[in-house]
Design a protein around this motif. Structure first.
Motif, mmCIF file in Angstrom:
data_model
loop_
_atom_site.group_PDB
_atom_site.id
_atom_site.type_symbol
_atom_site.label_atom_id
_atom_site.label_comp_id
_atom_site.label_asym_id
_atom_site.label_seq_id
_atom_site.Cartn_x
_atom_site.Cartn_y
_atom_site.Cartn_z
ATOM 1 N N GLY A 1 3.161 56.755 -32.804
ATOM 2 C CA GLY A 1 2.049 57.625 -33.179
ATOM 3 C C GLY A 1 2.142 58.194 -34.591
ATOM 4 N N LYS A 2 3.226 57.860 -35.305
ATOM 5 C CA LYS A 2 3.383 58.452 -36.657
ATOM 6 C C LYS A 2 2.636 57.623 -37.698
ATOM 7 C CE LYS A 2 7.674 60.732 -35.553
ATOM 8 N NZ LYS A 2 9.070 60.400 -35.302
ATOM 9 N N LEU A 3 1.317 57.679 -37.628
ATOM 10 C CA LEU A 3 0.514 56.829 -38.520
ATOM 11 C C LEU A 3 0.439 57.395 -39.931
ATOM 12 C CD1 LEU A 3 -2.401 55.896 -36.102
ATOM 13 C CD2 LEU A 3 -0.233 54.735 -36.462
ATOM 14 N N ALA A 4 0.618 58.695 -40.038
ATOM 15 C CA ALA A 4 0.506 59.316 -41.361
ATOM 16 C C ALA A 4 1.580 58.801 -42.313
ATOM 17 C CB ALA A 4 0.595 60.837 -41.231
ATOM 18 N N ASP A 5 2.696 58.335 -41.748
ATOM 19 C CA ASP A 5 3.801 57.863 -42.586
ATOM 20 C C ASP A 5 3.548 56.486 -43.196
ATOM 21 O OD1 ASP A 5 4.962 60.119 -41.644
ATOM 22 O OD2 ASP A 5 6.369 59.124 -40.267
ATOM 23 N N ILE A 6 2.521 55.825 -42.732
ATOM 24 C CA ILE A 6 2.331 54.441 -43.167
ATOM 25 C C ILE A 6 1.888 54.358 -44.620
ATOM 26 C CG2 ILE A 6 0.938 52.352 -42.829
ATOM 27 C CD1 ILE A 6 0.862 53.022 -39.864
ATOM 28 N N ALA A 7 2.586 53.536 -45.380
ATOM 29 C CA ALA A 7 2.208 53.322 -46.777
ATOM 30 C C ALA A 7 1.334 52.077 -46.915
ATOM 31 C CB ALA A 7 3.458 53.164 -47.635
ATOM 32 N N GLN A 8 1.767 51.002 -46.254
ATOM 33 C CA GLN A 8 0.946 49.794 -46.288
ATOM 34 C C GLN A 8 1.187 48.915 -45.069
ATOM 35 O OE1 GLN A 8 2.005 48.274 -50.145
ATOM 36 N NE2 GLN A 8 3.693 47.068 -49.321
ATOM 37 N N LEU A 9 0.185 48.083 -44.780
ATOM 38 C CA LEU A 9 0.218 47.223 -43.590
ATOM 39 C C LEU A 9 -0.054 45.793 -44.039
ATOM 40 C CD1 LEU A 9 -1.847 49.698 -41.467
ATOM 41 C CD2 LEU A 9 0.365 48.832 -40.690
ATOM 42 N N GLU A 10 0.921 44.942 -43.825
ATOM 43 C CA GLU A 10 0.792 43.559 -44.303
ATOM 44 C C GLU A 10 0.573 42.621 -43.116
ATOM 45 O OE1 GLU A 10 3.486 41.421 -47.497
ATOM 46 O OE2 GLU A 10 4.286 41.046 -45.487
ATOM 47 N N ASP B 1 -10.704 58.534 -40.706
ATOM 48 C CA ASP B 1 -9.325 58.098 -40.461
ATOM 49 C C ASP B 1 -9.227 56.574 -40.409
ATOM 50 O OD1 ASP B 1 -10.785 58.010 -38.128
ATOM 51 O OD2 ASP B 1 -9.216 58.866 -36.844
ATOM 52 N N VAL B 2 -10.282 55.928 -39.880
ATOM 53 C CA VAL B 2 -10.291 54.467 -39.834
ATOM 54 C C VAL B 2 -10.358 53.900 -41.252
ATOM 55 C CG1 VAL B 2 -11.536 52.437 -39.003
ATOM 56 C CG2 VAL B 2 -11.384 54.482 -37.558
ATOM 57 N N ILE B 3 -11.255 54.476 -42.036
ATOM 58 C CA ILE B 3 -11.413 54.003 -43.421
ATOM 59 C C ILE B 3 -10.101 54.139 -44.195
ATOM 60 C CG2 ILE B 3 -12.574 54.492 -45.623
ATOM 61 C CD1 ILE B 3 -15.052 55.301 -43.914
ATOM 62 N N ALA B 4 -9.443 55.271 -44.013
ATOM 63 C CA ALA B 4 -8.199 55.524 -44.746
ATOM 64 C C ALA B 4 -7.115 54.525 -44.353
ATOM 65 C CB ALA B 4 -7.735 56.956 -44.483
ATOM 66 N N LEU B 5 -6.998 54.278 -43.058
ATOM 67 C CA LEU B 5 -5.951 53.359 -42.604
ATOM 68 C C LEU B 5 -6.277 51.915 -42.976
ATOM 69 C CD1 LEU B 5 -3.249 53.555 -41.205
ATOM 70 C CD2 LEU B 5 -4.388 53.313 -38.988
ATOM 71 N N ARG B 6 -7.577 51.562 -42.886
ATOM 72 C CA ARG B 6 -8.038 50.223 -43.236
ATOM 73 C C ARG B 6 -7.645 49.881 -44.677
ATOM 74 N NH1 ARG B 6 -13.838 50.396 -40.876
ATOM 75 N NH2 ARG B 6 -14.344 51.090 -42.978
ATOM 76 N N ALA B 7 -7.716 50.902 -45.537
ATOM 77 C CA ALA B 7 -7.441 50.682 -46.968
ATOM 78 C C ALA B 7 -5.991 50.286 -47.206
ATOM 79 C CB ALA B 7 -7.792 51.946 -47.750
ATOM 80 N N LYS B 8 -5.133 50.515 -46.232
ATOM 81 C CA LYS B 8 -3.713 50.185 -46.411
ATOM 82 C C LYS B 8 -3.380 48.762 -45.945
ATOM 83 C CE LYS B 8 -2.406 55.022 -45.974
ATOM 84 N NZ LYS B 8 -1.767 56.054 -45.141
ATOM 85 N N VAL B 9 -4.376 48.077 -45.378
ATOM 86 C CA VAL B 9 -4.146 46.737 -44.825
ATOM 87 C C VAL B 9 -4.418 45.666 -45.892
ATOM 88 C CG1 VAL B 9 -4.841 45.085 -43.035
ATOM 89 C CG2 VAL B 9 -4.880 47.561 -42.546
ATOM 90 N N TYR B 10 -3.551 44.679 -45.985
ATOM 91 C CA TYR B 10 -3.850 43.514 -46.829
ATOM 92 C C TYR B 10 -3.320 42.256 -46.157
ATOM 93 C CZ TYR B 10 0.995 44.022 -48.413
ATOM 94 O OH TYR B 10 2.359 44.120 -48.443
ATOM 95 N N LEU B 11 -3.941 41.138 -46.513
ATOM 96 C CA LEU B 11 -3.605 39.861 -45.873
ATOM 97 C C LEU B 11 -2.796 38.986 -46.827
ATOM 98 C CD1 LEU B 11 -6.950 38.876 -44.074
ATOM 99 C CD2 LEU B 11 -5.170 40.469 -43.376
#
Lengths: 444, 444
Positions: free
Chosen positions: A287-296, A349-359
């Motif tokens: 549940g610690k999503l705030a800590d996420i810097a990026q999602l690959e 919150d969805v927009i913010a987290l989405r911005a950390k995702v890259y393919l």
């Protein structure tokens, strides 16, 4: 003997005893999924527009609309239930063709079953046969048919619906060929309409058109001898080099319903593994999503080509966005229809987290596999690998998971209904004397 | 701006004043032919089968069936009147595309006009626009579309019907594009079904589908931005290289209804000159048919390729038999639906005379011209030459001949009806306050 006549002969001669147990069971799983997605889609805006217009022109109130009190004439009810069950593209998928096989076929049978008593196994039998012809036809015209722009669920669905209805009506082979002929006069549906409400006009039309074709054949309305494989028949007109062996070889030996898949998530199937990975990652992160810097997201380039949508603007777009799939799953857990709806797409919150995702492409990875990594702000790395997604043919949903899917969809679209008796009735359908009971249990 | 949007803008902005007088007049001629062929086809067996099934599912009795007392809901009435008016292929033909333009479009407008008052010129205006878009779409996908196997009347007809209904409903451009989108989800109909009753399912479906699409658009059911010219839109899916300039160039300047032809005879148009010649020959012979030894038909090889059928076995076959056309015309004079029906095909005198007919190629003759010679048993020779058939664009039927066609068809299909008031009402349609009057005059 023509291809159409061979199909008609097979269908007319088929007995319930000929359907092997695994096919019967898979048919029930498909119907469970059907009632789920139809309940879930029963209040969708496209469904409501269609219902408004069709109820204005409906004849006798003889057939139910899943999730509604309302009853309409058989043709209109078949249309609406088909459209509603497919409106989210959350319904079952025939693996080789990506046909959604149940949406055009099942509603036709339940409409008939409300009109005169039909035994559960009679309905199941006709359902398996309708799906069989529908999907074999899809096999015969694939892959060119869809690639050219035909919405294969709608086009082949009309033939499946005609065959299923014809079997239930007891049509003789000649009449079944006529039914295929009148289905061929109505088969339509374009890929261009996908992602818009007009898609549902094609899917509903397939069910209605197939039922209409069977009723016309019963009445004596004749058609061509070879509506499917004739020189200007359906197959040649919609695909340059149809393979008719795939229509007729092994009839009664192999069963297309066994190639059916039940979707776990209400989005593009290519995202299944991405969501599987995000589900595991969510658990690991605690549940610690705030800590996420990026999602690959690392996968075969095909995934990026189809789902690289960092900022979708609508639910429709989100359904083919890997970024949204990761973000919504991490935030919510098991994503449902709401998580791929417009409201969720616009959440901060969805927009913010989405911005950390890259393919990232990795051509060496098999299609369908996914490696998802989360890097935290304090430098930790979490990595999840999924070799094969849930819902695939080798990793199917369990029966319990399909029940769960139905319950969640019922909660979404028709919260006033208790789904438990309906679920039980589907599992015991082959023992039911009156298949119409299921429609009464799907009524709030 | 998309192609679909340009069409929608044109239709929405069009005013009655923009329609030139010749186009208005041609529209009335088409409608006169429409009521004639619908009356003539009102008791055909295919029409009756369709009527049986549709009336069982019909909603409110709000719209008439031409030649019947019965009234059905608008969608079903549009279906039936379209099917009946085309069932003999005796309806009007758009020269460049061989679309029968009126069958899918007119019934939709008259159904709407019975539901709420519509002024005659409003209806005529919407009719001209529906035919315009239908035929321009046909131009854009021709000749490949029909050659591939699409029954162009049914496929393009759905779009024409949607546009015509949308204009009458006052849809704004965005809604008209939606209507085209839902029409694209229903557009269907195969050449393989021609010559069978299943053809009528396609033609009826075009009218019903177009009306349904317009009503859905009015309700708010959205579709793709470019249902016609999009990469997976109607034109690209049903023709490899559509020519969109033919859809949009000169909108409002040229009018496709002016390329419409009214058929003089209920058979394949290629036989028109043959029958013209036989009519003249009959007069010359003064009824002395027993003296005939042989009948020679000389024409471009195309005629032989299409109509060399010395011994047709059914009315459908007779409609493309030069031998039958010559024999039936010599025996009866001006041939009607009966002379191309099953009963006439089997008559002994017809069979005997047919046996004396043979075809000879002359590649030097222009397509459409015919030289018919009769040699008598006592050695006399009668020769008739026709350079251009009646009913062609440069040799159109007169208004009086179209009236005569309607009267004969009425006598065939609905002998209890006096057609005179209906004929008058069509000619004065642009002055009528209530176009629905025509439907009451087409009711026995």
């Amino acid at each position: 003997m023509t291809v159409s006549a061979r199909l008609a002969d097979f269908v007319a001669a088929s007995r319930w005893e000929d359907i092997p147990a695994p096919a019967r069971h898979e048919a029930k799983r498909a119907l469970l999924s059907y009632f789920g997605t139809a309940l879930g889609g029963s209040r969708d805006i496209a469904t409501q527009h269609l219902l408004q217009v069709l109820s204005r022109f409906s004849g006798p109130a003889e057939a139910g609309i899943i999730g509604h009190q309302l009853r309409l004439d058989m043709l209109s009810a078949a249309f609406l239930n088909a459209a509603a069950s497919n409106v989210f593209d959350f319904d079952d998928t025939h693996d080789p063709t990506i046909i959604h096989p149940t949406a055009p076929v099942a509603p036709v049978l339940f409409a008939l079953a409300e009109h005169r008593p039909v035994a559960g196994r009679e309905l199941l039998h006709a359902f398996v046969l309708g799906v069989e012809i529908e999907c074999r036809l899809g096999n015969a015209v694939s892959p060119e048919h869809y690639a050219r722009g035909w919405h294969i669920t709608s086009t082949c669905g009309a033939f499946g619906a005609a065959i299923a209805a014809g079997k239930l009506l007891g049509l003789v082979p000649r009449q079944l060929v006529w039914a295929l002929g009148s289905a061929s006069s109505q088969a339509s549906g374009l890929v261009e309409t996908l992602g818009t409400m007009a898609k549902s006009v094609g899917v509903g039309g397939a069910a209605r058109g197939g039922l209409f074709a069977a009723l016309l054949a019963q009445q004596g309305l004749a058609g061509p001898d070879e509506p499917i494989a004739g020189p200007r028949g359906f197959a040649h007109v919609t695909a340059a080099s149809p393979d008719f062996a795939r229509l007729t070889n092994g009839l009664g030996e192999s069963w297309e319903i066994l190639a059916n898949m039940i979707k776990p998530y209400p989005c593009g199937v290519v995202l299944n593994a991405v969501i599987d990975a995000a589900m595991v990652l969510r658990q690991r992160l605690g549940g610690k999503l705030a800590d996420i810097a990026q999602l690959e997201v690392v996968a075969h380039p095909l995934l990026r080509q189809r789902t690289d949508r960092p900022a979708p603007l609508s639910g429709r777009e989100a359904q083919v966005s890997a970024h949204h799939a990761v973000a919504a799953t991490l935030l919510h857990g098991l994503p449902g229809v709401d998580q791929f709806g417009d409201a969720w797409v616009g959440r901060e919150d969805v927009i913010a987290l989405r911005a950390k995702v890259y393919l990232v492409d990795d051509a060496a990875m098999p299609v369908g596999a996914v490696r998802l990594s989360a890097q935290t702000t304090d430098g930790r790395l979490f990595r999840v690998e999924i070799a094969e997604a849930r819902g695939s043919r080798s990793h199917p949903l369990s029966d319990a998971e399909i029940e769960q899917k139905l319950r969640r969809l019922c909660q979404h679209g028709c919260p006033g209904l208790d789904p438990a008796p309906l679920i039980d009735a589907v599992w015991s359908l082959d023992e039911q004397a009156d298949a119409g009971v299921l429609m009464r249990l799907a009524r709030p």
